[in-house]
Design an enzyme around this catalytic site. Sequence first.
Site, PDB file in Angstrom:
ATOM      1  N   GLU A   1       0.816  -1.208   0.000  1.00 50.17           N
ATOM      2  CA  GLU A   1       0.000   0.000   0.000  1.00 50.17           C
ATOM      3  C   GLU A   1       0.854   1.264   0.000  1.00 50.17           C
ATOM      4  OE1 GLU A   1      -3.946  -1.910   2.076  1.00 50.17           O
ATOM      5  OE2 GLU A   1      -2.900  -0.342   3.146  1.00 50.17           O
TER       6      GLU A   1
ATOM      7  N   CYS B   1       3.434   8.317   1.409  1.00 48.00           N
ATOM      8  CA  CYS B   1       3.914   7.374   2.408  1.00 48.00           C
ATOM      9  C   CYS B   1       4.110   6.051   1.659  1.00 48.00           C
ATOM     10  CB  CYS B   1       2.835   7.283   3.482  1.00 48.00           C
ATOM     11  SG  CYS B   1       3.224   6.192   4.814  1.00 48.00           S
TER      12      CYS B   1
ATOM     13  N   CYS C   1       6.143  -7.250   7.322  1.00 49.50           N
ATOM     14  CA  CYS C   1       7.225  -6.759   8.174  1.00 49.50           C
ATOM     15  C   CYS C   1       7.533  -7.826   9.208  1.00 49.50           C
ATOM     16  CB  CYS C   1       6.812  -5.464   8.863  1.00 49.50           C
ATOM     17  SG  CYS C   1       8.139  -4.715   9.843  1.00 49.50           S
TER      18      CYS C   1
ATOM     19  N   CYS D   1       5.884  -5.172  15.994  1.00 44.99           N
ATOM     20  CA  CYS D   1       5.557  -4.171  17.015  1.00 44.99           C
ATOM     21  C   CYS D   1       4.109  -4.436  17.435  1.00 44.99           C
ATOM     22  CB  CYS D   1       5.716  -2.759  16.463  1.00 44.99           C
ATOM     23  SG  CYS D   1       7.429  -2.398  15.987  1.00 44.99           S
TER      24      CYS D   1
ATOM     25  N   CYS E   1       1.020  -2.641  15.685  1.00 42.83           N
ATOM     26  CA  CYS E   1       1.078  -2.364  14.240  1.00 42.83           C
ATOM     27  C   CYS E   1       0.456  -3.475  13.395  1.00 42.83           C
ATOM     28  CB  CYS E   1       2.520  -2.134  13.810  1.00 42.83           C
ATOM     29  SG  CYS E   1       2.697  -1.825  12.029  1.00 42.83           S
TER      30      CYS E   1
ATOM     31  N   CYS F   1      -1.059   5.600   9.658  1.00 39.37           N
ATOM     32  CA  CYS F   1       0.146   4.805   9.866  1.00 39.37           C
ATOM     33  C   CYS F   1      -0.169   3.619  10.766  1.00 39.37           C
ATOM     34  CB  CYS F   1       1.276   5.638  10.429  1.00 39.37           C
ATOM     35  SG  CYS F   1       0.806   6.747  11.737  1.00 39.37           S
TER      36      CYS F   1
HETATM   37  N1  SAH Z   1       9.215   0.276  10.204  1.00 35.39           N
HETATM   38  C1  SAH Z   1       9.308   1.714  10.206  1.00 35.39           C
HETATM   39  C2  SAH Z   1       8.385   2.427   9.243  1.00 35.39           C
HETATM   40  C3  SAH Z   1       6.931   1.974   9.140  1.00 35.39           C
HETATM   41  S1  SAH Z   1       5.773   2.377  10.409  1.00 35.39           S
HETATM   42  C4  SAH Z   1       9.095   2.221  11.621  1.00 35.39           C
HETATM   43  O1  SAH Z   1       8.643   1.470  12.463  1.00 35.39           O
HETATM   44  O2  SAH Z   1       9.441   3.363  11.899  1.00 35.39           O
HETATM   45  C5  SAH Z   1       5.548   4.102  10.475  1.00 35.39           C
HETATM   46  C6  SAH Z   1       5.135   4.570  11.859  1.00 35.39           C
HETATM   47  O3  SAH Z   1       3.787   4.175  12.196  1.00 35.39           O
HETATM   48  C7  SAH Z   1       6.014   3.986  12.967  1.00 35.39           C
HETATM   49  O4  SAH Z   1       6.371   4.998  13.865  1.00 35.39           O
HETATM   50  C8  SAH Z   1       5.064   2.992  13.616  1.00 35.39           C
HETATM   51  O5  SAH Z   1       5.448   2.649  14.905  1.00 35.39           O
HETATM   52  C9  SAH Z   1       3.771   3.733  13.547  1.00 35.39           C
HETATM   53  N2  SAH Z   1       2.591   2.926  13.851  1.00 35.39           N
HETATM   54  C10 SAH Z   1       2.427   1.595  13.708  1.00 35.39           C
HETATM   55  N3  SAH Z   1       1.210   1.206  14.102  1.00 35.39           N
HETATM   56  C11 SAH Z   1       0.554   2.328  14.491  1.00 35.39           C
HETATM   57  C12 SAH Z   1      -0.773   2.580  14.964  1.00 35.39           C
HETATM   58  N4  SAH Z   1      -1.662   1.617  15.096  1.00 35.39           N
HETATM   59  N5  SAH Z   1      -1.092   3.845  15.282  1.00 35.39           N
HETATM   60  C13 SAH Z   1      -0.196   4.852  15.101  1.00 35.39           C
HETATM   61  N6  SAH Z   1       1.040   4.678  14.628  1.00 35.39           N
HETATM   62  C14 SAH Z   1       1.432   3.418  14.337  1.00 35.39           C
END
Ligand code: SAH
Length: 358
Positions: free
Chosen positions: A95, A108, A115, A119, A122, A333
């Site tokens: 996406e 973006c 991935c 986390c 996420c 995000c």
């Molecule tokens: N892997 C990289 C880039 C992709 S995620 C990273 O982790 O930085 C981009 C951002 O979205 C990251 O800061 C991630 O932690 C955040 N993110 C993931 N899930 C989220 C959610 N449910 N709500 C808000 N931000 C989130």
Amino acid sequence: MKQDLLNLTPDASAALLTEFVAEQQLPSYRSRQVHRRLWEHPAPSFAAMTELPMTLRDVLAQRFALGRLQLEAHQVSTDGTQKFLFRLHDGQTIETVAIPEGDRLTLCISSQAGCALQCAFCATGAMGFARNLEPFEIAGQVRELLLLVPPLKPTNIVFMGMGEPLMNWKAVDPVLTILNSPRGLGIGARHITISTVGILPGIEALGRRPEQFRLAISIHAPTDVLRRSLMPVNIRYPLADVVAAAKVFDRRTTFEYVMLAGINDRPEHASQLAALATACRAFVNLIPLHPGGAGEFKPTPAREIGQFAQALRRAGVEVAIRRSRGTDIAAACGQLRVERLRRRPPVSADEHGDIQVA
Ligand code: SAH
């Protein structure tokens, strides 16, 4: 396999085309003519390069590839945010999100299909890791939007889509050149941000590049114990090392911090985070949790996010509160995932009302 010209840096594709044109005993300007259609004035195919003789277009198509991504779905949010789902040649889907804001259009983009980092909050992590994207599949997300009628021309690029860009440095490195080069997409380095969980070798590699690319680090917790429980990668790269790497990085770093109610949003977290940010002069971006991620987390209420920001500011840290965008189309995000695999109920935009940047 045919060499895909879009997998190469502009210099490398120019060299290859120069060689090809000489070998075909064609006038040398033909090479530049073809090259312009890679990134500067993208063509959908060799056949569409109608300024070239038909025979040359045929020979080019026999010798080289011009990789495309298949646009499978396109959604538009009530706030103007647009989400694109692309299908890749092996059936994987990724996406890309386009976020308009005033004169800017931020794209973006995704760097991996899925991935590996898991986390806790996420959505991409929840779907697991499929594979690294090739350079043409990363830069191609921008190229495909330029091929739309009318074209969508980004002013800014953030690697905040699916995947961890610094776990795919082999592809991200040439993509940065493609995005930035005047013979590529010509986007200023300061308008290109790489977001990472803190993969140290990747941060070092990015720091060795001479251009002013921006670095954002997903911190999300100010202590190792808490961070480990949210981000398993912290076992490999603990906070102290990440902060040390940010200090060495000679440009200003941004810390991203997603606000999880009752988890990382207490006053002591603000003071611990302030200490880390001060140590490497980082700018802090507070991100409201977007529903539709993973786990059972609840968003910190807007008023409390404001108080957390105030506490950081009193400690001398520069802070912004990120606005939620595209929540009604699951484009925020951490929400990016292939909805066809597992559908989630959409969330209405006003239910999560936009939060002004503080
Ligand atoms: N892997 C990289 C880039 C992709 S995620 C990273 O982790 O930085 C981009 C951002 O979205 C990251 O800061 C991630 O932690 C955040 N993110 C993931 N899930 C989220 C959610 N449910 N709500 C808000 N931000 C989130």
